[in-house]
Enzyme design. Structure first.
Site, PDB file in Angstrom:
ATOM      1  N   LEU A 143       0.847  -1.200   0.000  1.00 22.32           N
ATOM      2  CA  LEU A 143       0.000   0.000   0.000  1.00 22.32           C
ATOM      3  C   LEU A 143       0.884   1.252   0.000  1.00 22.32           C
ATOM      4  O   LEU A 143       0.806   2.096   0.896  1.00 22.32           O
ATOM      5  CB  LEU A 143      -0.939  -0.006   1.202  1.00 22.32           C
ATOM      6  CG  LEU A 143      -2.166   0.900   1.089  1.00 22.32           C
ATOM      7  CD1 LEU A 143      -3.097   0.404  -0.002  1.00 22.32           C
ATOM      8  CD2 LEU A 143      -2.909   0.961   2.424  1.00 22.32           C
ATOM      9  N   GLY A 144       1.717   1.347  -1.044  1.00 22.67           N
ATOM     10  CA  GLY A 144       2.513   2.554  -1.250  1.00 22.67           C
ATOM     11  C   GLY A 144       1.736   3.524  -2.122  1.00 22.67           C
ATOM     12  O   GLY A 144       0.506   3.551  -2.103  1.00 22.67           O
TER      13      GLY A 144
ATOM     14  N   ILE B 224       1.318   3.583  -5.413  1.00 16.59           N
ATOM     15  CA  ILE B 224       0.491   2.917  -6.420  1.00 16.59           C
ATOM     16  C   ILE B 224      -0.679   2.201  -5.755  1.00 16.59           C
ATOM     17  O   ILE B 224      -1.833   2.333  -6.178  1.00 16.59           O
ATOM     18  CB  ILE B 224       1.324   1.923  -7.248  1.00 16.59           C
ATOM     19  CG1 ILE B 224       2.389   2.672  -8.053  1.00 16.59           C
ATOM     20  CG2 ILE B 224       0.429   1.113  -8.181  1.00 16.59           C
ATOM     21  CD1 ILE B 224       3.363   1.760  -8.783  1.00 16.59           C
TER      22      ILE B 224
ATOM     23  N   SER C  64       1.283  -4.826   3.908  1.00 17.07           N
ATOM     24  CA  SER C  64       2.363  -3.916   3.557  1.00 17.07           C
ATOM     25  C   SER C  64       3.474  -4.056   4.584  1.00 17.07           C
ATOM     26  O   SER C  64       3.315  -4.729   5.604  1.00 17.07           O
ATOM     27  CB  SER C  64       1.843  -2.474   3.513  1.00 17.07           C
ATOM     28  OG  SER C  64       2.624  -1.667   2.669  1.00 17.07           O
ATOM     29  N   ARG C  65       4.613  -3.419   4.303  1.00 19.60           N
ATOM     30  CA  ARG C  65       5.746  -3.519   5.233  1.00 19.60           C
ATOM     31  C   ARG C  65       5.393  -2.969   6.606  1.00 19.60           C
ATOM     32  O   ARG C  65       5.926  -3.406   7.620  1.00 19.60           O
ATOM     33  CB  ARG C  65       6.957  -2.763   4.676  1.00 19.60           C
ATOM     34  CG  ARG C  65       7.724  -3.521   3.611  1.00 19.60           C
ATOM     35  CD  ARG C  65       9.108  -2.938   3.451  1.00 19.60           C
ATOM     36  NE  ARG C  65       9.062  -1.570   2.959  1.00 19.60           N
ATOM     37  CZ  ARG C  65       9.953  -0.636   3.254  1.00 19.60           C
ATOM     38  NH1 ARG C  65      10.948  -0.892   4.076  1.00 19.60           N
ATOM     39  NH2 ARG C  65       9.854   0.569   2.729  1.00 19.60           N
ATOM     40  N   SER C  66       4.515  -1.998   6.638  1.00 18.66           N
ATOM     41  CA  SER C  66       4.079  -1.421   7.917  1.00 18.66           C
ATOM     42  C   SER C  66       2.605  -1.050   7.814  1.00 18.66           C
ATOM     43  O   SER C  66       2.081  -0.821   6.728  1.00 18.66           O
ATOM     44  CB  SER C  66       4.909  -0.175   8.256  1.00 18.66           C
ATOM     45  OG  SER C  66       4.794   0.793   7.225  1.00 18.66           O
TER      46      SER C  66
ATOM     47  N   ARG D  46       6.125  -6.245 -10.466  1.00 19.41           N
ATOM     48  CA  ARG D  46       7.269  -6.911 -11.097  1.00 19.41           C
ATOM     49  C   ARG D  46       6.933  -8.383 -11.251  1.00 19.41           C
ATOM     50  O   ARG D  46       6.389  -9.012 -10.325  1.00 19.41           O
ATOM     51  CB  ARG D  46       8.549  -6.751 -10.266  1.00 19.41           C
ATOM     52  CG  ARG D  46       9.151  -5.351 -10.272  1.00 19.41           C
ATOM     53  CD  ARG D  46       9.708  -4.991 -11.650  1.00 19.41           C
ATOM     54  NE  ARG D  46      10.462  -3.746 -11.621  1.00 19.41           N
ATOM     55  CZ  ARG D  46       9.942  -2.549 -11.806  1.00 19.41           C
ATOM     56  NH1 ARG D  46       8.631  -2.436 -11.994  1.00 19.41           N
ATOM     57  NH2 ARG D  46      10.681  -1.465 -11.790  1.00 19.41           N
TER      58      ARG D  46
ATOM     59  N   GLU E 247      10.802 -11.427 -18.835  1.00 22.91           N
ATOM     60  CA  GLU E 247      10.431 -10.545 -19.947  1.00 22.91           C
ATOM     61  C   GLU E 247      11.569 -10.396 -20.954  1.00 22.91           C
ATOM     62  O   GLU E 247      12.741 -10.370 -20.561  1.00 22.91           O
ATOM     63  CB  GLU E 247      10.056  -9.166 -19.394  1.00 22.91           C
ATOM     64  CG  GLU E 247       8.812  -9.209 -18.539  1.00 22.91           C
ATOM     65  CD  GLU E 247       8.493  -7.860 -17.904  1.00 22.91           C
ATOM     66  OE1 GLU E 247       9.222  -6.879 -18.196  1.00 22.91           O
ATOM     67  OE2 GLU E 247       7.549  -7.778 -17.131  1.00 22.91           O
TER      68      GLU E 247
ATOM     69  N   HIS F 272       4.020  -5.004 -20.251  1.00 21.81           N
ATOM     70  CA  HIS F 272       4.691  -4.151 -19.264  1.00 21.81           C
ATOM     71  C   HIS F 272       4.590  -2.673 -19.645  1.00 21.81           C
ATOM     72  O   HIS F 272       5.576  -1.953 -19.655  1.00 21.81           O
ATOM     73  CB  HIS F 272       6.164  -4.549 -19.103  1.00 21.81           C
ATOM     74  CG  HIS F 272       6.738  -4.106 -17.784  1.00 21.81           C
ATOM     75  ND1 HIS F 272       7.755  -4.785 -17.152  1.00 21.81           N
ATOM     76  CD2 HIS F 272       6.449  -3.057 -16.973  1.00 21.81           C
ATOM     77  CE1 HIS F 272       8.069  -4.168 -16.025  1.00 21.81           C
ATOM     78  NE2 HIS F 272       7.293  -3.119 -15.898  1.00 21.81           N
TER      79      HIS F 272
ATOM     80  N   ALA G 264       1.773  -0.819 -18.322  1.00 21.97           N
ATOM     81  CA  ALA G 264       0.847  -0.194 -17.375  1.00 21.97           C
ATOM     82  C   ALA G 264       1.467   1.044 -16.746  1.00 21.97           C
ATOM     83  O   ALA G 264       0.763   1.944 -16.283  1.00 21.97           O
ATOM     84  CB  ALA G 264       0.461  -1.190 -16.283  1.00 21.97           C
TER      85      ALA G 264
END
Length: 390
Positions: free
Chosen positions: A194-195, A197, A216-218, A274, A303, A321, A323
């Site tokens: 949840l950054g 993007i 998410s990481r946090s 990715r 890719e 790739h 987007a």
């Protein structure tokens, strides 16, 4: 090659470019002055994708000049040794890795600027050790990625691309109506990462009255969404999983058999981050066996190679790739990239600095692999090199 060459070669692409960019590049074709040799050098290891669209003057500035390693017949290691004392900055993209070996050959290197939002192709540990600044594309591509993520999800659920092929193949008149799809409204959607993007994706899904959760990481105390401590629990509690996280050592193959099984036969997975974040072999098998409902994929593990099994599946929607950007966002990218270099050479704050001290392990090269091959590039695992202007 001048912009005029690209204008003749790629008329359709040029016409679709933003007006400001076209005017900028047209003006550059009228410049016949030779490079000013007293300008600082910015090294380009591999041409960014924008060069093939707008020409190699796309990032032109009167405050610096480019040193193009990709135009030299010399092995990269020899080229870098020849110009080691001149290079003060590097321009790269997600397809051009900046390794520890490259950095160590450049004693005056002070800045690495990437045209991508992801930075897994840069050895940030070495940059941090050397005190070299890193700048990325910031949040320029966040809205484009979010639009594509929701578009892929809608396409998979409502079978837009599959129905389009059905009509174009003349099957509607001969075989009747195409099978119905599923609605997006009200679905439980899990976001991995949840950054910037992921947050934009969530905003768009709120308009569809979706129930949103994330891993998410946090934890993000400022958002009303449910947070899950791991991706398996997230997958169990959602109808669709959208991958928006960065590729790091920790997220490589984060989405494997366990997560896909937790998502279930009615689940959909979308990846605009990715390719190597998903174990592609496991994903292919789950799709073939219909162990999940479908997938929307803009990125792939190797890719530009795409598993041939996916080509025949109507429950898979794919894009190459892209987007990550539009012609409008490339115009913003121009301003950001040039602005970062001009700020650096003017001793001013960078526009989009990457805080290296706050990053997880993003070293582009394992220590045991640090040796040049015949082009001076480290034999980095393929998952380290994925990306577009991402």
């Amino acid at each position: 090659e001048s912009y005029k060459f690209y204008q003749n070669k790629n008329k359709n692409l040029t016409k679709s470019a933003p007006i400001a960019t076209r005017h900028r590049c047209k003006a550059l074709t009228n410049q016949s002055q030779p490079p000013q040799n007293d300008l600082p050098y910015v090294l380009i290891l591999k041409p960014p994708a924008a060069f093939s669209i707008f020409g190699d003057h796309f990032f032109h500035s009167p405050k610096f000049q480019f040193l193009k390693a990709f135009e030299s017949p010399l092995p990269l290691s020899q080229f870098l040794l020849t110009h080691a004392q001149s290079v003060q900055a590097i321009l790269t993209s997600a397809s051009g890795s900046v390794t520890a070996d490259t950095i160590r050959l450049l004693p005056h290197l002070g800045l690495v600027v990437t045209t991508s939002q992801g930075i897994n192709h840069i050895d940030c540990s070495e940059c941090r050790r050397r005190g070299i600044a890193v700048a990325d594309a910031g949040t320029i591509f966040s809205t484009d990625c979010a639009d594509s993520a929701v578009g892929l999800l809608l396409d998979v659920l409502r079978k837009v691309s599959a129905a389009n092929r059905y009509v174009k193949q003349g099957l509607w008149s001969s075989q009747g109506n195409y099978p119905l799809g599923n609605k997006l409204g009200g679905k439980q959607v899990g976001i991995v990462g949840l950054g910037s993007i992921g947050t934009e994706v969530a905003k768009r899904l709120e308009a569809f009255r979706c129930s949103i959760s994330y891993n998410s990481r946090s934890k993000k105390p400022s958002v009303p969404y449910t947070s899950y401590p791991n991706v398996v629990e997230l997958a169990v509690n959602c109808d669709a999983l959208i991958i928006c996280c960065a590729l790091t050592d920790e997220t490589h193959h984060l989405i494997g058999k366990e997560v896909l099984s937790a998502l279930g036969k009615d689940g959909v997975i979308i990846n605009i981050a990715r390719g190597p974040i998903i174990d592609e072999k496991e994903l292919v098998q789950c799709l073939i066996k219909r162990e999940i409902r479908g997938a929307g994929l803009d990125v792939f593990e190797h890719e530009p190679d795409v598993p041939v099994e996916l080509l025949a599946l109507d429950n898979v929607v794919m894009s190459p790739h892209n987007a990550v950007c539009t012609t409008e966002s490339l115009e913003e990218l121009l301003k950001t990239v040039v602005g970062n270099f001009e700020a650096f050479f003017s001793n001013e704050p960078l526009l989009t600095p990457v805080p290296l001290d706050d990053l997880p392990h993003l070293s582009g090269v394992p220590p045991e692999s640090e040796s040049f091959n015949d082009r001076g590039m480290n034999p980095i695992p393929s998952y380290k090199l994925q990306g577009y202007i991402s």
